[in-house]
Design an enzyme around this catalytic site. Structure first.
Site, short mmCIF file in Angstrom:
data_model
loop_
_atom_site.label_atom_id
_atom_site.label_comp_id
_atom_site.label_asym_id
_atom_site.label_seq_id
_atom_site.Cartn_x
_atom_site.Cartn_y
_atom_site.Cartn_z
N LYS A 54 29.54 -85.66 16.03
CA LYS A 54 29.65 -85.47 17.48
C LYS A 54 31.03 -84.92 17.83
CE LYS A 54 26.13 -88.89 18.37
NZ LYS A 54 25.76 -90.29 18.59
N GLN A 98 28.33 -95.88 20.17
CA GLN A 98 27.43 -95.59 19.05
C GLN A 98 26.60 -96.83 18.71
OE1 GLN A 98 27.01 -92.50 17.51
NE2 GLN A 98 25.32 -93.52 16.48
N ASP A 121 24.58 -90.54 27.17
CA ASP A 121 23.41 -90.82 26.34
C ASP A 121 22.16 -91.01 27.22
OD1 ASP A 121 23.52 -90.71 23.60
OD2 ASP A 121 24.34 -92.73 23.33
#
Ligand code: NDP
Length: 287
Positions: A54, A98, A121
């Protein structure tokens, strides 16, 4: 019938190119680059790879990024404190925690602590709710948003089509179904308790397979000419495969996403896309 591949790598590259151009324009106006902050708790090896990928992808398009590494023993209060600091930092555009989190940390409480405007997200209930009522300011879960981009950029019509989503997780199946519905698809969601899955699949124009079982589906289960989107990703003895047995679909379906090189590359591209959208929204809020 000729089966065409939907090349996720190329589509992701196109999207990154567009985002890079947008960021270049902002920079030319003297604005700072958008910034993605990723929090990683613990040292799960797969998560470390994802987080590195990422950060690398941010660099490719001129986006700033920071990775905040916290020890596995981090308490929930400490983690919530870090999130709060990022929520209040105007230089931070997007925040990503994460997953999975180490045992003992309440995932749902942590995800709800992220400012919905920075929730790139798309997991915060505010974004899920906005997406459910068709509010286009929602930040949408990256994988299903990527699937819509793949369909649209391949010229595949969703409107009026029978779409079957197999899998009903909060991050893939459910948002996928909502997005297809918003695009005027006629949507059926299937899961492990579904009866007559084969019969339902035989009617599908577009199938999204997201069940997490290697090569579970094969070409005989699909209608001739169907479009197959394979979200699954599995490391197996002979390499990497999806939820669909790719070879058995060739010559039977009209389009298919390969694994690897299909939906996978789109997920990170859409994370960057969401971060750019969050930046844009913050900018227009300041005007
Ligand atoms: P989950 O395990 O959270 O959900 C799986 C879903 O599939 C559940 O709804 C389950 O039903 C359903 N299911 C399981 N077995 C069957 C079956 N035999 N028939 C019908 N339905 C079934 O998985 P995710 O949604 O998180 O991920 C799905 C797949 O996509 C995984 O392979 C994952 O690795 C991959 N993935 C890939 C991404 C990418 O970037 N390419 C990103 C995210 C995920 P029930 O609800 O009844 O249990």
């Amino acid at each position: 019938m000729e089966t065409k591949l939907i090349d996720g790598k190329q589509i992701a590259r196109d999207i990154r190119g567009e985002l890079k151009q947008q960021i270049r324009e902002w920079r030319a106006q003297g604005l700072p680059a958008p910034k993605l902050s990723v929090i990683l708790v613990g040292e799960d090896p797969a998560s470390c790879i994802y987080v590195n990928n990422k950060a690398k992808a941010c660099g490719w398009i001129g986006m700033d990024s920071e990775t905040i590494l916290l020890p596995a023993e981090t308490t929930e209060e400490e983690l919530l404190g870090r999130i709060q600091t990022l929520n209040e930092d105007p230089s931070v555009t997007g925040i990503l925690v994460q997953l999975p989190l180490p045992r003992g940390l309440d995932e749902s409480r942590i995800l709800r602590a992220i400012d919905p405007a920075k929730d790139v997200d798309g997991f915060h209930p505010v974004n899920v709710g906005k997406s459910a009522i068709g509010d286009d300011t929602a930040l949408v879960s990256c994988t299903p948003a990527g699937v819509i981009q793949m369909l649209e950029r391949s010229g595949i019509e969703i409107r009026g089509k029978r779409c079957v989503v197999v899998g009903r997780s909060n991050i893939v199946g459910k948002p996928m179904a909502r997005l297809l519905l918003a695009k005027d698809g006629t949507v059926t969601v299937c899961h492990s308790k579904t009866l007559d899955l084969d019969q339902i699949l035989q009617e599908a124009d577009i199938v999204v397979a997201a069940i997490g079982r290697p090569r579970f589906f094969n070409g005989t289960q699909f209608k001739e000419g169907a479009v197959i989107i394979d979200v699954g990703i599995h490391r197996v003895e002979d390499g990497v495969c999806g939820d669909v047995d790719f070879d058995s679909c060739l010559g039977k379906v009209s389009y298919i996403t390969p694994v690897p090189g299909g939906v996978g590359p789109m997920t990170i591209a859409m994370l960057l896309y969401n971060t750019v959208r969050a930046y844009q929204a913050a900018l227009s809020g300041q005007e």
